[in-house]
Design a protein around this motif. Sequence first.
Motif, PDB file in Angstrom:
ATOM      1  N   GLU A 283       0.586  -1.214   0.237  1.00 18.71           N
ATOM      2  CA  GLU A 283       0.085   0.039  -0.026  1.00 18.71           C
ATOM      3  C   GLU A 283       0.870   1.249  -0.029  1.00 18.71           C
ATOM      4  OE1 GLU A 283      -3.476   0.111   2.304  1.00 18.71           O
ATOM      5  OE2 GLU A 283      -3.637  -2.102   2.393  1.00 18.71           O
ATOM      6  N   LEU A 284       2.036   1.273   0.633  1.00 17.93           N
ATOM      7  CA  LEU A 284       2.875   2.214   0.619  1.00 17.93           C
ATOM      8  C   LEU A 284       3.572   2.637  -0.676  1.00 17.93           C
ATOM      9  CD1 LEU A 284       4.329   2.472   4.308  1.00 17.93           C
ATOM     10  CD2 LEU A 284       2.504   4.166   3.395  1.00 17.93           C
ATOM     11  N   ALA A 285       3.721   1.536  -1.394  1.00 18.40           N
ATOM     12  CA  ALA A 285       4.242   1.756  -2.724  1.00 18.40           C
ATOM     13  C   ALA A 285       3.548   2.558  -3.641  1.00 18.40           C
ATOM     14  CB  ALA A 285       4.507   0.230  -3.299  1.00 18.40           C
ATOM     15  N   GLY A 286       2.040   2.468  -3.453  1.00 19.95           N
ATOM     16  CA  GLY A 286       1.417   3.159  -4.517  1.00 19.95           C
ATOM     17  C   GLY A 286       1.228   4.576  -3.946  1.00 19.95           C
ATOM     18  N   THR A 287       1.788   5.126  -2.868  1.00 20.44           N
ATOM     19  CA  THR A 287       1.655   6.485  -2.838  1.00 20.44           C
ATOM     20  C   THR A 287       2.231   7.382  -3.660  1.00 20.44           C
ATOM     21  OG1 THR A 287       3.243   6.542  -0.863  1.00 20.44           O
ATOM     22  CG2 THR A 287       1.129   5.813  -0.343  1.00 20.44           C
TER      23      THR A 287
END
Length: 333
Positions: A216-220
Motif C-alpha cells: 500500500e505504501l508503494a502506491g502513494t
Amino acid sequence: MVLTRRKLGTAGLILLMLIFMVILSGCGKKSNAEIVPGKVNVVTSFYPIYEFAKEIGGDEANVTNLLPTGVEPHDWTPRSKEILNTSKAQLFLYHGAGLEGWVPNFLKGLGSDAVVKPVEVSQGVSLITAEGDDGHHHGEEEAERDHHNEGSEAEAESSHHIDPHTWVSPKSAKIIAENIKNSFIEVDPDHQADYESRYAELAKKLDDLDAKFSTELAGTNKKEIVVSHQAFGYLCRDYGLTQHAIMGLSPDAEPRAQDIVALSKTVKEEGIQYIFFEELVSDRLAKTLANEAGVKTLVLNPVEGLTKEQEKNGENYFTLMEKNLQNLLLALQ
C-alpha cells in the motif's frame, strides 16, 4: 482522638477488622502478583516486548511489564521493587540498542544470586545511526558495544547515535519476536513445540502486516513525512519513506528555532498536508508547526506503550500499526 471499644461499638469494631483483613489480603496479593510458581516468569521492559512475550509464552508463561500504562519509556526508571521482582523471574527481556539507559545499573542491582536471564531482544536487527544529539543519551555507548561494534570508533565518538525504535517496522519486530521465542525455549525446553507454534502464528501476522505496508505504501504519490519525534527511521527505511522530525530520538529533545523554520519550508516545498504527532507526549510543537505551515495534524504512533483508553479498548501492536498505515496513506495521497 482515640476511639475506644465503647465509642466505636461492636458493629464498628467488626467493620474495622474486615477493612484491616481486606488491606492485608490486598497487600499480599500485590506483592506476589508478579511471580507465579510453575510458570516461566518473564519481566519485560516496555509494551511491544510485553505483547509479543505474552503471545509466544501462552499458558506456560507469566509475563509482567515494568513500564506502567500511559507512560512514555524514554525517561522512565525502575524502582527497587521492580529490581526485586525481576531478580525472582526466569527471564528479563529488554530491547537494548540504547533505548533503556537504566538497564546496565538495573542488571547490577539484581545481585549475584539472581537466577533471571537477561536477553537483549533487538540483537540481529540491522541498526540505524541517526545524526545529532537526542538530549538524553539512551545508553548509546552500550548499544555501540553490544551490537558488535558496528561502524568505526570515530563514528561512535561523533554526534551519531543509535536509533532504538526498531519495533516500529514489522520487519524488525519479527526479529524481536524470534529472539523472544528462542529465550523461552532456552529456559523451558520442555515446551519448545508450544513456543515454536505460537511464534509461527505471530510471525505470520507480522509477515502479513509487512506485506500490507509494502504494497500500500508503494502506491502513494508522496514519500515525505513530518513527525514530532524521530521514531520512524526503521519504518521509513523498510517502506521507502523519509522522515523529517521536529524533535530528536527522544521526544523531549528540544528543537532549535532554525530547525522549525527549515521544517516549515520543507512542508511547503513538498506539499505536505499533515504533521504527525503521538499520544504519549505533548503535541504542542507539532500543532505549532502545523499552524505555522497551514496544515493539519494526524497521529502516527511509535507503539512505545498504550494509553489507558487504548488498553481499555483492547488495542494492541497490530491495531495501532493498522491505524498508522491508514493515516500514512491519508497523508501521502
